[in-house]
Design an enzyme around this catalytic site. Sequence first.
Site, PDB file in Angstrom:
ATOM      1  N   ASN A 267     -75.054  27.959 -14.011  1.00 11.55           N
ATOM      2  CA  ASN A 267     -74.010  28.971 -13.832  1.00 11.55           C
ATOM      3  C   ASN A 267     -74.547  30.399 -13.781  1.00 11.55           C
ATOM      4  O   ASN A 267     -73.915  31.273 -13.205  1.00 11.55           O
ATOM      5  CB  ASN A 267     -72.959  28.857 -14.939  1.00 11.55           C
TER       6      ASN A 267
ATOM      7  N   HIS B 219     -60.263  26.357 -12.483  1.00 12.56           N
ATOM      8  CA  HIS B 219     -60.345  27.801 -12.238  1.00 12.56           C
ATOM      9  C   HIS B 219     -61.646  28.240 -11.570  1.00 12.56           C
ATOM     10  O   HIS B 219     -61.828  29.412 -11.272  1.00 12.56           O
ATOM     11  CB  HIS B 219     -60.096  28.588 -13.535  1.00 12.56           C
TER      12      HIS B 219
ATOM     13  N   CYS C  82     -68.860  33.424 -21.014  1.00 13.02           N
ATOM     14  CA  CYS C  82     -68.574  33.153 -22.418  1.00 13.02           C
ATOM     15  C   CYS C  82     -69.453  33.972 -23.342  1.00 13.02           C
ATOM     16  O   CYS C  82     -69.118  34.162 -24.502  1.00 13.02           O
ATOM     17  CB  CYS C  82     -68.780  31.671 -22.710  1.00 13.02           C
TER      18      CYS C  82
ATOM     19  N   THR D  21     -49.636  15.381 -23.885  1.00 10.83           N
ATOM     20  CA  THR D  21     -48.751  15.467 -22.725  1.00 10.83           C
ATOM     21  C   THR D  21     -49.477  16.151 -21.569  1.00 10.83           C
ATOM     22  O   THR D  21     -50.099  17.191 -21.755  1.00 10.83           O
ATOM     23  CB  THR D  21     -47.474  16.260 -23.109  1.00 10.83           C
TER      24      THR D  21
ATOM     25  N   GLY E 272     -63.542  22.538 -17.988  1.00 13.39           N
ATOM     26  CA  GLY E 272     -64.959  22.187 -18.045  1.00 13.39           C
ATOM     27  C   GLY E 272     -65.465  21.998 -19.468  1.00 13.39           C
ATOM     28  O   GLY E 272     -66.222  21.059 -19.746  1.00 13.39           O
ATOM     29  N   THR E 273     -65.035  22.848 -20.360  1.00 14.55           N
ATOM     30  CA  THR E 273     -65.549  22.773 -21.735  1.00 14.55           C
ATOM     31  C   THR E 273     -65.119  21.467 -22.393  1.00 14.55           C
ATOM     32  O   THR E 273     -65.936  20.786 -23.029  1.00 14.55           O
ATOM     33  CB  THR E 273     -65.048  23.985 -22.560  1.00 14.55           C
TER      34      THR E 273
ATOM     35  N   GLN F 196     -70.113  24.049 -11.858  1.00 14.87           N
ATOM     36  CA  GLN F 196     -70.450  25.120 -10.901  1.00 14.87           C
ATOM     37  C   GLN F 196     -70.795  24.595  -9.518  1.00 14.87           C
ATOM     38  O   GLN F 196     -70.712  25.336  -8.537  1.00 14.87           O
ATOM     39  CB  GLN F 196     -71.633  25.959 -11.420  1.00 14.87           C
TER      40      GLN F 196
HETATM   41  N1  PLP Z   1     -70.089  24.212 -17.466  1.00 13.31           N
HETATM   42  C1  PLP Z   1     -70.531  25.182 -16.656  1.00 13.31           C
HETATM   43  C2  PLP Z   1     -71.792  24.983 -15.900  1.00 13.31           C
HETATM   44  C3  PLP Z   1     -69.810  26.365 -16.521  1.00 13.31           C
HETATM   45  O1  PLP Z   1     -70.262  27.332 -15.721  1.00 13.31           O
HETATM   46  C4  PLP Z   1     -68.604  26.533 -17.250  1.00 13.31           C
HETATM   47  C5  PLP Z   1     -67.844  27.796 -17.162  1.00 13.31           C
HETATM   48  O2  PLP Z   1     -68.368  28.823 -16.832  1.00 13.31           O
HETATM   49  C6  PLP Z   1     -68.176  25.479 -18.073  1.00 13.31           C
HETATM   50  C7  PLP Z   1     -68.946  24.342 -18.155  1.00 13.31           C
HETATM   51  C8  PLP Z   1     -66.904  25.582 -18.859  1.00 13.31           C
HETATM   52  O3  PLP Z   1     -65.802  25.446 -18.015  1.00 13.31           O
HETATM   53  P1  PLP Z   1     -64.342  25.977 -18.451  1.00 13.31           P
HETATM   54  O4  PLP Z   1     -64.377  27.460 -18.300  1.00 13.31           O
HETATM   55  O5  PLP Z   1     -63.413  25.315 -17.482  1.00 13.31           O
HETATM   56  O6  PLP Z   1     -64.097  25.554 -19.846  1.00 13.31           O
END
Ligand code: PLP
Length: 387
Positions: free
Chosen positions: A153, A203, A332, A239, A71-72, A181
């Site tokens: 989230n 995940h 985080c 890769t 996600g990030t 989410q």
């Molecule tokens: N965006 C939202 C709304 C999230 O809740 C999260 C993770 O909690 C992320 C992005 C980041 O995802 P990742 O943990 O896969 O990097």
Amino acid sequence: MERIYFDNAATTPVAPEVVEAMLPYIQYQFGNASSVHHFGKGVKVILEDTRDLVADFLKCKPKEVFFTSGGTESDNFAIKGPTFHFLNSGKNHIITTSIEHSALNESVKYLNERFGTEITYIKPERDGSIDPQKILAAVTPKTHLISMMHANNELGVVNDIKTIADNTDRNEIIFHADTVQSIGKTAFNTKDFNVNIACMSGHKIYGPKGIGVMYIKDGTPIDKLIHGGKQERNMRGGTENIAGVVGLKRALEILIDRMDEDLRHYKQLKGYFKAKLQEYYPEGIIINGDSAHTLDNIINISFDQNYFDVDSETLLINLDLKGTACSSGSACTSGSPQPSRILMELGLDYQTALCSVRVSFGRDNTTEEVDKFFDIVRGIAKKRSIN
Ligand code: PLP
């Protein structure tokens, strides 16, 4: 001690079927998908099969699906990619909200500091939702991107992204929805919701960490973020994480199979949780983000400091010591003693915001666990005596 895991919005347990599917690709089928020989061709097939499945699920074309590390990365790509594309073109304005995940929030902050990108932050309503009209009213001729969450989230509040997407001039403005989410927790597909960019993270749906997806609508002006090889149709070098892709595929197959069942289960748990909350704490508890449309797997509560004598840190630590894993903010930022910036944006006072818990349910949770949670909480969160 039997532990209760109520932090499924931070990450979900990996489904056993997912582990089983991944193992051969860690051990034996180790080929590089870019290789032309037997070893490469074998894994290339699974890469493209997974792309087809994701495309089916998101109702888009396979060529609009890109694998990322999660996600990030997808959020960074979604924000920096279009901004780099338009740099020096006169279009350098992003509209977002003040309650985004740090993946999004820190990306726009960086662009502002490094490239002078103008950022408009729309504040949430008291119920945690974002008013679509406020987003639309912030558009200027310089706007190139609207970037915001579908579901929050921390609060679970689901935003009306469709109204925003449908009422934005899409020849001029790119619409990115952070769907990390919401996918698997409420209805979403790229056709009905009419977005340019959407994101997924393995995940969060009982798959592995380190694998994600980015949907990029065909024709969206965007620069690549990760330079290197020509993988992912020359849009993301590196890769491919084949074991991760295989895990994501299995997780998605299971999700597609049982999403209705999952949603019913979350609804039942949240209903039960709210009933217990009302029974034990008829006053003094605030449900944060109790809007008309909130995900059923997330409930965020604050202990009003006028009624309770407890602080967030001891609350979470005590809950953990007694075997219950919850969160006070996004994963985080947990560990930081600061109150959640999302709750502060909702207008909670500092102490009450500090004393908040996010409970997020998963497939394996039960109503008995909710009972145990309240047994523990009632031992920790004591009402203040009046005199
Ligand atoms: N965006 C939202 C709304 C999230 O809740 C999260 C993770 O909690 C992320 C992005 C980041 O995802 P990742 O943990 O896969 O990097």
